[in-house]
Every structure is written in C-alpha cells, then in structure tokens.
Design a protein around this motif. Sequence first.
Motif, PDB file in Angstrom:
ATOM      1  N   ASN A 143      79.761  60.962   3.309  1.00 11.97           N
ATOM      2  CA  ASN A 143      80.004  60.614   1.909  1.00 11.97           C
ATOM      3  C   ASN A 143      80.688  59.258   1.762  1.00 11.97           C
ATOM      4  O   ASN A 143      80.717  58.452   2.694  1.00 11.97           O
ATOM      5  CB  ASN A 143      80.841  61.714   1.247  1.00 11.97           C
ATOM      6  CG  ASN A 143      82.187  61.917   1.954  1.00 11.97           C
ATOM      7  OD1 ASN A 143      82.545  61.167   2.871  1.00 11.97           O
ATOM      8  ND2 ASN A 143      82.928  62.918   1.527  1.00 11.97           N
ATOM      9  N   CYS A 144      81.269  59.015   0.591  1.00  6.40           N
ATOM     10  CA  CYS A 144      81.911  57.727   0.333  1.00  6.40           C
ATOM     11  C   CYS A 144      83.113  57.493   1.241  1.00  6.40           C
ATOM     12  O   CYS A 144      83.400  56.355   1.615  1.00  6.40           O
ATOM     13  CB  CYS A 144      82.328  57.619  -1.132  1.00  6.40           C
ATOM     14  SG  CYS A 144      83.655  58.741  -1.642  1.00  6.40           S
ATOM     15  N   TYR A 145      83.821  58.577   1.593  1.00  8.42           N
ATOM     16  CA  TYR A 145      84.992  58.411   2.464  1.00  8.42           C
ATOM     17  C   TYR A 145      84.555  58.069   3.887  1.00  8.42           C
ATOM     18  O   TYR A 145      85.188  57.252   4.555  1.00  8.42           O
ATOM     19  CB  TYR A 145      85.852  59.677   2.442  1.00  8.42           C
ATOM     20  CG  TYR A 145      87.229  59.485   3.042  1.00  8.42           C
ATOM     21  CD1 TYR A 145      88.052  58.435   2.634  1.00  8.42           C
ATOM     22  CD2 TYR A 145      87.724  60.363   3.998  1.00  8.42           C
ATOM     23  CE1 TYR A 145      89.322  58.257   3.174  1.00  8.42           C
ATOM     24  CE2 TYR A 145      88.989  60.202   4.541  1.00  8.42           C
ATOM     25  CZ  TYR A 145      89.784  59.147   4.125  1.00  8.42           C
ATOM     26  OH  TYR A 145      91.034  58.970   4.664  1.00  8.42           O
ATOM     27  N   THR A 155      80.488  65.596   8.539  1.00 11.18           N
ATOM     28  CA  THR A 155      81.336  66.685   8.033  1.00 11.18           C
ATOM     29  C   THR A 155      81.699  66.494   6.566  1.00 11.18           C
ATOM     30  O   THR A 155      82.518  67.240   6.036  1.00 11.18           O
ATOM     31  CB  THR A 155      82.642  66.773   8.836  1.00 11.18           C
ATOM     32  OG1 THR A 155      83.373  65.541   8.667  1.00 11.18           O
ATOM     33  CG2 THR A 155      82.373  67.024  10.309  1.00 11.18           C
ATOM     34  N   PHE A 156      81.122  65.494   5.893  1.00 14.01           N
ATOM     35  CA  PHE A 156      81.518  65.178   4.527  1.00 14.01           C
ATOM     36  C   PHE A 156      83.034  64.998   4.499  1.00 14.01           C
ATOM     37  O   PHE A 156      83.762  65.776   3.889  1.00 14.01           O
ATOM     38  CB  PHE A 156      81.067  66.275   3.559  1.00 14.01           C
ATOM     39  CG  PHE A 156      80.471  65.730   2.278  1.00 14.01           C
ATOM     40  CD1 PHE A 156      79.293  65.013   2.299  1.00 14.01           C
ATOM     41  CD2 PHE A 156      81.094  65.942   1.058  1.00 14.01           C
ATOM     42  CE1 PHE A 156      78.729  64.515   1.124  1.00 14.01           C
ATOM     43  CE2 PHE A 156      80.549  65.449  -0.119  1.00 14.01           C
ATOM     44  CZ  PHE A 156      79.361  64.728  -0.088  1.00 14.01           C
ATOM     45  N   ALA A 157      83.502  63.981   5.163  1.00 12.54           N
ATOM     46  CA  ALA A 157      84.930  63.761   5.403  1.00 12.54           C
ATOM     47  C   ALA A 157      85.752  63.771   4.112  1.00 12.54           C
ATOM     48  O   ALA A 157      85.267  63.385   3.043  1.00 12.54           O
ATOM     49  CB  ALA A 157      85.133  62.439   6.129  1.00 12.54           C
ATOM     50  N   TYR A 208      84.963  52.343  -2.293  1.00 17.26           N
ATOM     51  CA  TYR A 208      84.096  51.195  -2.024  1.00 17.26           C
ATOM     52  C   TYR A 208      84.649  50.466  -0.805  1.00 17.26           C
ATOM     53  O   TYR A 208      85.852  50.517  -0.529  1.00 17.26           O
ATOM     54  CB  TYR A 208      84.080  50.224  -3.211  1.00 17.26           C
ATOM     55  CG  TYR A 208      83.530  50.801  -4.485  1.00 17.26           C
ATOM     56  CD1 TYR A 208      82.209  50.579  -4.864  1.00 17.26           C
ATOM     57  CD2 TYR A 208      84.340  51.562  -5.320  1.00 17.26           C
ATOM     58  CE1 TYR A 208      81.710  51.103  -6.053  1.00 17.26           C
ATOM     59  CE2 TYR A 208      83.844  52.097  -6.504  1.00 17.26           C
ATOM     60  CZ  TYR A 208      82.534  51.873  -6.866  1.00 17.26           C
ATOM     61  OH  TYR A 208      82.043  52.393  -8.031  1.00 17.26           O
ATOM     62  N   ARG A 209      83.767  49.779  -0.081  1.00 12.98           N
ATOM     63  CA  ARG A 209      84.227  48.997   1.082  1.00 12.98           C
ATOM     64  C   ARG A 209      83.717  47.564   0.985  1.00 12.98           C
ATOM     65  O   ARG A 209      82.566  47.329   0.627  1.00 12.98           O
ATOM     66  CB  ARG A 209      83.760  49.641   2.396  1.00 12.98           C
ATOM     67  CG  ARG A 209      84.091  48.813   3.628  1.00 12.98           C
ATOM     68  CD  ARG A 209      84.124  49.645   4.901  1.00 12.98           C
ATOM     69  NE  ARG A 209      82.928  50.401   5.144  1.00 12.98           N
ATOM     70  CZ  ARG A 209      81.815  49.910   5.743  1.00 12.98           C
ATOM     71  NH1 ARG A 209      81.776  48.640   6.132  1.00 12.98           N
ATOM     72  NH2 ARG A 209      80.772  50.677   5.960  1.00 12.98           N
ATOM     73  N   LYS A 223      78.811  54.619  -0.835  1.00 17.22           N
ATOM     74  CA  LYS A 223      77.850  55.692  -0.601  1.00 17.22           C
ATOM     75  C   LYS A 223      78.218  56.868  -1.512  1.00 17.22           C
ATOM     76  O   LYS A 223      79.140  57.623  -1.213  1.00 17.22           O
ATOM     77  CB  LYS A 223      77.879  56.149   0.858  1.00 17.22           C
ATOM     78  CG  LYS A 223      76.791  57.154   1.187  1.00 17.22           C
ATOM     79  CD  LYS A 223      76.821  57.581   2.633  1.00 17.22           C
ATOM     80  CE  LYS A 223      75.648  58.513   2.926  1.00 17.22           C
ATOM     81  NZ  LYS A 223      75.677  59.740   2.080  1.00 17.22           N
ATOM     82  N   PRO A 224      77.522  57.011  -2.640  1.00 11.13           N
ATOM     83  CA  PRO A 224      77.848  58.082  -3.576  1.00 11.13           C
ATOM     84  C   PRO A 224      77.434  59.461  -3.052  1.00 11.13           C
ATOM     85  O   PRO A 224      76.261  59.847  -3.117  1.00 11.13           O
ATOM     86  CB  PRO A 224      77.045  57.724  -4.835  1.00 11.13           C
ATOM     87  CG  PRO A 224      76.701  56.269  -4.668  1.00 11.13           C
ATOM     88  CD  PRO A 224      76.526  56.085  -3.192  1.00 11.13           C
TER      89      PRO A 224
END
Length: 267
Positions: A143-145, A155-157, A208-209, A223-224
């Motif tokens: 995900n975004c994280y 793992t969808f952190a 955001y990065r 990455k939404p």
Amino acid sequence: MTSRQRDELIDQLRAGTIPLLAATAGESRLGYRGFILRFDRAELKLLGTPATGNREVRVRGGIDLDISKVAESWLLETTPAGVVPDAAVEESEKQIVTGARLHNVDLIGLRSDVVLAACTIYATSSTNFDFWNAVTSERINNNCYNYTANWKTNTFAQPGRASGQTFTSLTLDNIEAAAIRDGYTKACNGHSIASNLWIWPGTDYHWYRKTADVNGQSRWCHKPGQTPATNRDNSGNIITAPVTADRGNYNTGGRLVWGLGGSIPVR
C-alpha cells in the motif's frame, strides 16, 4: 512573533504548506515583495534542517495557491504594531488580496525537502513503477505505507507495526509517531527518503514519497491502497508537490518525515 506563533509557523514550514522563494530571488517590481524569514540554529533544528541549511527564505504568493494568501496574511497580522508603517501595511494587504503575479523569478518550489533541508534525497524513478505494479499479487498486498517506505512486504504494511505498536487513532500526531517508531525521523540526515503524510480525519491516512525530478521539475509519487503506484493525483495531474495535488478527502496534514538510506523496513 510569539514563541507559539513561531512554533505554528515552523509546523507549516515542515509540512511544506507555505509557498517559498529564495530570499535572493530577483523580482523587478516596486512595493510589496513578500516576507523574509530568517532562522537561527535552534530554529533550523526544529525545522529538521542541518545547521548548514538555508537560513533565509521569502514567503511570496502569486503562484495560484490559496494557502499563499493565508500564509502572507497571517504573517502580516503577527507583525508587531508600529514596526511597519501604516501605509506599507495597507499596500501589503491590498497586494496580498489581489494576488500580484510573479514574473521572471526563481521559484524554490513548494516542498520543504528542497527549500529547507540540506539533504541528499534518495529518489527512485518517477515514471517506472514496475517494481510495484508488474505482479498483481504484490500490487494488491502493498500500500501507500509500503511505497513511501520503499519496502515491499506483501503484508499491507501499517505504521508502527514493525515496532510492535501500531497506530491507535487516525490523527496526524498518532500516525506520525507510529512511523517514527518504525524508524522514520523528523530531521533528515544524509542520504534520506522523504515522505509526506496526509489524513482523511477519522477515516484514513495516505503517504506520498519524493521521487526523481523530471526535466528539473519536482515529482512526488504514491500508491493508493491496492491500486498501482503512480505519479498522478485524483484529477490525473502530475504531482509536483503533495500540497498542491488533488488529494480528495485527505485534506489535513503535510507532515514531512525522513527515512535514512533508501528504505525503511516496515511491516
């Protein structure tokens, strides 16, 4: 300016929500030309900037941002009575309201990593997202994280999970604190990734990065959720700074944190 007002200003600067120019940027016009901000070493530390960082910048509107008028009006209001002549105050108020345009000036940009931090940004591609998007099973499980940490876990952190203490509420302070427990810092230090946090209050967070500049123009990507990593916002526009992007309901934040090296081992 009181200490409380200074702290409020520093929070806005760290978040990248104030439009800035180089203090020396030339602007060939008479009259109002913005506000010069000067920082001492202690204030640079609060900004998360090394003592060798840029000590002087100029707040200046005229770049199609509502927040520019807010910042300038706020600075004008915090000016002690009698310091600026009444006529100059009146003219400044008029120029801020009408939004006198900028011409032929060297904009620093709207991102505090470039404006205020003497850091080397670890920046991945702003156009090639195969690492995140090529494999469907990996795309939907990061995900975004994950993206902002540049660390694929499948793992969808979640902020704080790597430290054993996940965030407990959907507030800026809580999410930021969880990320710091994972290894992020409020100050850059050498070769760092730059991550920008925004909140849909009480509902969700988003990161955001900072990625590689393209033809000299700033780029940020994200990455939404389970969807592909991208360099575009909700309106389909290229993201040059999160604060100016269409972020949908994620309208609170702009917190900037730093990850040492090229990634943070989130979980």
